[in-house]
Write a protein that holds these residues in place. Structure first.
Motif, short mmCIF file in Angstrom:
data_model
loop_
_atom_site.label_atom_id
_atom_site.label_comp_id
_atom_site.label_asym_id
_atom_site.label_seq_id
_atom_site.Cartn_x
_atom_site.Cartn_y
_atom_site.Cartn_z
N ALA B 166 65.08 21.59 62.27
CA ALA B 166 66.27 22.44 62.45
C ALA B 166 66.16 23.58 61.44
O ALA B 166 65.78 23.36 60.29
CB ALA B 166 67.53 21.64 62.22
N ALA B 167 66.50 24.77 61.86
CA ALA B 167 66.35 25.93 60.96
C ALA B 167 67.42 26.96 61.24
O ALA B 167 68.03 26.99 62.32
CB ALA B 167 64.97 26.54 61.14
N LEU B 168 67.64 27.78 60.24
CA LEU B 168 68.63 28.85 60.35
C LEU B 168 68.01 30.12 59.78
O LEU B 168 67.35 30.07 58.72
CB LEU B 168 69.87 28.48 59.54
CG LEU B 168 71.12 29.31 59.73
CD1 LEU B 168 71.63 29.25 61.17
CD2 LEU B 168 72.21 28.81 58.78
N GLN B 169 68.16 31.20 60.49
CA GLN B 169 67.63 32.49 60.03
C GLN B 169 68.78 33.50 60.03
O GLN B 169 69.33 33.83 61.09
CB GLN B 169 66.50 32.95 60.95
CG GLN B 169 65.87 34.25 60.50
CD GLN B 169 64.52 34.49 61.15
OE1 GLN B 169 63.99 33.63 61.87
NE2 GLN B 169 63.95 35.64 60.90
N ILE B 170 69.13 33.97 58.84
CA ILE B 170 70.32 34.81 58.71
C ILE B 170 69.93 36.19 58.19
O ILE B 170 69.42 36.31 57.07
CB ILE B 170 71.32 34.18 57.72
CG1 ILE B 170 71.66 32.76 58.17
CG2 ILE B 170 72.58 35.03 57.61
CD1 ILE B 170 72.43 31.98 57.13
N PRO B 171 70.19 37.25 58.98
CA PRO B 171 69.99 38.60 58.44
C PRO B 171 71.03 38.85 57.34
O PRO B 171 72.23 38.76 57.57
CB PRO B 171 70.25 39.51 59.65
CG PRO B 171 70.09 38.61 60.84
CD PRO B 171 70.56 37.25 60.38
N ASP B 201 70.12 33.43 63.93
CA ASP B 201 69.55 32.49 64.90
C ASP B 201 69.60 31.07 64.33
O ASP B 201 69.39 30.86 63.13
CB ASP B 201 68.07 32.81 65.17
CG ASP B 201 67.92 34.01 66.07
OD1 ASP B 201 68.49 34.01 67.16
OD2 ASP B 201 67.22 34.96 65.66
N MET B 202 69.84 30.13 65.20
CA MET B 202 69.75 28.72 64.85
C MET B 202 68.66 28.11 65.74
O MET B 202 68.60 28.41 66.93
CB MET B 202 71.08 28.04 65.11
CG MET B 202 71.18 26.63 64.58
SD MET B 202 72.88 26.03 64.69
CE MET B 202 73.10 26.00 66.47
N LEU B 203 67.81 27.28 65.16
CA LEU B 203 66.66 26.77 65.90
C LEU B 203 66.55 25.26 65.82
O LEU B 203 66.87 24.67 64.79
CB LEU B 203 65.38 27.39 65.35
CG LEU B 203 65.34 28.91 65.26
CD1 LEU B 203 65.63 29.37 63.85
CD2 LEU B 203 63.98 29.41 65.69
N PHE B 204 66.09 24.68 66.87
CA PHE B 204 65.79 23.25 66.86
C PHE B 204 64.50 23.04 67.64
O PHE B 204 64.29 23.62 68.70
CB PHE B 204 66.91 22.45 67.51
CG PHE B 204 66.61 20.98 67.56
CD1 PHE B 204 66.74 20.20 66.42
CD2 PHE B 204 66.17 20.39 68.73
CE1 PHE B 204 66.43 18.85 66.46
CE2 PHE B 204 65.86 19.04 68.77
CZ PHE B 204 65.99 18.27 67.63
N ARG B 205 63.64 22.21 67.06
CA ARG B 205 62.35 22.01 67.72
C ARG B 205 61.97 20.53 67.67
O ARG B 205 62.22 19.85 66.67
CB ARG B 205 61.27 22.83 67.02
CG ARG B 205 59.94 22.82 67.73
CD ARG B 205 59.03 23.90 67.16
NE ARG B 205 57.91 24.18 68.04
CZ ARG B 205 57.23 25.30 68.04
NH1 ARG B 205 57.57 26.27 67.23
NH2 ARG B 205 56.22 25.48 68.85
N THR B 206 61.40 20.07 68.73
CA THR B 206 60.89 18.70 68.75
C THR B 206 59.44 18.72 69.22
O THR B 206 59.09 19.37 70.20
CB THR B 206 61.75 17.79 69.65
OG1 THR B 206 61.18 16.50 69.69
CG2 THR B 206 61.86 18.34 71.07
N ILE B 207 58.63 17.99 68.49
CA ILE B 207 57.18 18.01 68.74
C ILE B 207 56.66 16.57 68.87
O ILE B 207 57.08 15.68 68.12
CB ILE B 207 56.43 18.70 67.58
CG1 ILE B 207 56.90 20.14 67.42
CG2 ILE B 207 54.92 18.63 67.78
CD1 ILE B 207 56.27 20.84 66.25
N TYR B 208 55.77 16.37 69.77
CA TYR B 208 55.09 15.08 69.90
C TYR B 208 53.60 15.32 69.67
O TYR B 208 53.02 16.27 70.21
CB TYR B 208 55.31 14.50 71.30
CG TYR B 208 54.72 13.13 71.46
CD1 TYR B 208 55.34 12.02 70.89
CD2 TYR B 208 53.53 12.94 72.16
CE1 TYR B 208 54.80 10.75 71.01
CE2 TYR B 208 52.99 11.67 72.29
CZ TYR B 208 53.62 10.58 71.72
OH TYR B 208 53.08 9.33 71.84
N THR B 209 53.00 14.47 68.86
CA THR B 209 51.60 14.68 68.48
C THR B 209 50.68 13.66 69.16
O THR B 209 50.93 12.46 69.12
CB THR B 209 51.43 14.57 66.95
OG1 THR B 209 52.25 15.55 66.34
CG2 THR B 209 49.97 14.79 66.56
N ILE B 210 49.65 14.19 69.78
CA ILE B 210 48.62 13.36 70.40
C ILE B 210 47.30 13.67 69.70
O ILE B 210 46.87 14.83 69.69
CB ILE B 210 48.49 13.66 71.90
CG1 ILE B 210 49.84 13.47 72.59
CG2 ILE B 210 47.40 12.81 72.54
CD1 ILE B 210 49.91 14.12 73.96
#
Lengths: 136, 297
Positions: B166-171, B201-210
């Protein structure tokens, strides 16, 4: 090797390039004024402190389209000069006609419905630093 | 190896979020990787990468960048990144250096199952988003930076083969001096962005590793929510909101990494599934193809 790679990458990042395309081939302010256009208003540019300017501004009626034409025009260089129609000799209430071009003769289309009894001034203003360069 | 593994992962990983500002849609998917560091002694990493992409209308992009990451100890590391962008399309070609990113990453003592990491940093623009061609103002799609100083913060959780971010980017400070007016440009493909002001911007990312013997695959989904409508100043000098510029972007991304002895080569393919109605910042890509080379020493 890694240092060479890094140096090459940094060098590449520093490169700046610019070339014209279909929408940027024409000179800014190169809108034509037809010979049958009628001059409605005109004024001579006067500079603000530290600025050199020559030339005059004319408001033409070209068919049903008003245009402002800068004639015999030259001005000190500025980072982001714009052409304004303004209600006063200061850029407080204005219509931004777009970026100033390079030539001694430049013309800009004026949006429909402008009352020239209200918008009596043509200004050259640096938008980036909000610094007034010239008034006509 | 674990001593260096997590910090390097998170410092590299966070750059994926950083690119939200540069590539708020698909572009974010094609930068950076969750790259394991197999070299125990490696304290430094240099990454050189480039992205090819297609944007709004007929705009195409070539966006090289370089990143240096320094691992101080098992808790702390820092990174610096410089981006650039070269755009081409109906307006012509315009390219320049873009932004610098400075980041610090901290990993507290963690359990064996749930592993957290935190990152904070800043984005610093190299220009004011008012690059021109032949004196013609250009839309933000052709600018290499948005002209904002941003604060960035992120939290990451690793759980087995999943990574959640989860991330936040604020000008914080806006120096955007863009002067593009659609009405004077000769095209309606790009909205007016004169004196543009951007929302966070607010960001959310989910990753699966193979993981295979030599190649690591990381399919992932990225959700970006733009927290408000951006604004611009119209030809009458009045500030207006850009309706439709707020909202959600969802990207799909596949990162494939080929591991070498002290380096790796990475290919990233990405495309958006959901985009905002209006995307005045010029960050949207129809697709991106990114390739990068990382070396550790």
């Amino acid at each position: 090797m890694k240092y060479i790679l890094f140096s090459l990458a940094v060098s590449f990042l520093m490169i700046s390039c610019e070339s014209e395309g279909e929408l940027t081939k024409t000179e800014v302010g190169s809108t034509p004024v037809l010979s049958e256009s009628v001059l409605q208003y005109s004024g001579v540019f006067t500079p603000t402190s530290g600025i050199d300017v020559t030339g005059k501004a004319g408001i033409y009626l070209d068919g049903e389209q008003y245009k402002v034409s800068l004639e015999g025009f030259s001005i000190s260089r500025g980072p982001d000069l714009k052409v304004y129609l303004s209600t006063s000799p200061n850029p407080n209430e204005f219509i931004n006609l777009g970026a100033l071009g390079n030539g001694m003769s430049q013309t800009y289309v004026i949006p429909k419905g402008v009352d020239f009894n209200t918008y009596k001034y043509v200004l050259i203003n640096c938008q980036q630093y909000n610094h007034l360069f010239a008034i006509a | 190896m674990k001593k260096y593994f997590i910090p390097l992962i998170f410092s590299t990983f966070f750059f994926q979020f950083l690119q939200a500002q540069g590539c708020s849609d698909a572009g974010i998917c094609s930068i950076g990787t969750l790259q394991e560091n197999p070299d125990k002694a490696a304290k430094n990493q240099i990454e050189v990468s480039t992205i090819l992409g297609a944007g709004e209308s007929d705009t195409q992009y070539f966006s090289p960048s370089v990143t240096y990451t320094r691992n101080f100890n098992e808790r702390w590391d820092a990174a610096a990144k410089i981006t650039s962008s070269f755009a081409s399309g109906s307006f012509g070609q315009r390219g320049s250096i873009g932004d610098a990113y400075l980041l610090v990453n901290y990993k507290p003592a963690n359990g064996k199952i749930f592993k957290w990491s935190y990152t904070a940093g800043a984005k610093i623009p190299f220009n004011r988003a008012n690059l021109k061609i032949n004196n013609h103002p250009l839309p933000l799609d052709y600018q290499s930076s948005l002209g904002t100083f941003d604060f960035l913060t992120a939290a990451n959780l690793s759980y087995k083969k999943f990574d959640l971010n989860a991330a936040l980017q604020i000008p914080v400070f806006n120096i955007n001096a863009n002067s593009y007016f659609a009405e004077y440009s000769g095209t309606a493909d790009f909205p007016t962005t004169n004196l543009f002001e951007r929302k966070p911007d607010m960001l959310f990312r989910t990753i699966y590793t193979i993981t295979t013997k030599k190649i690591t695959f990381k399919p992932n989904l990225l959700f970006i929510y733009h927290l408000g409508e951006d604004t611009y100043e119209n030809i009458y000098g009045r500030r207006l909101s850009i309706a439709g510029s707020q909202g959600l972007t969802v990207n799909g991304n596949l990162i494939s990494t080929y591991n070498l002895k002290a380096a790796s080569i990475e290919l990233s393919l990405a495309t958006p599934f959901v985009v905002r109605d209006i995307r005045p910042d010029g960050l949207t890509r129809k697709y991106t193809v990114g390739i990068s080379y990382k070396t550790r020493f």
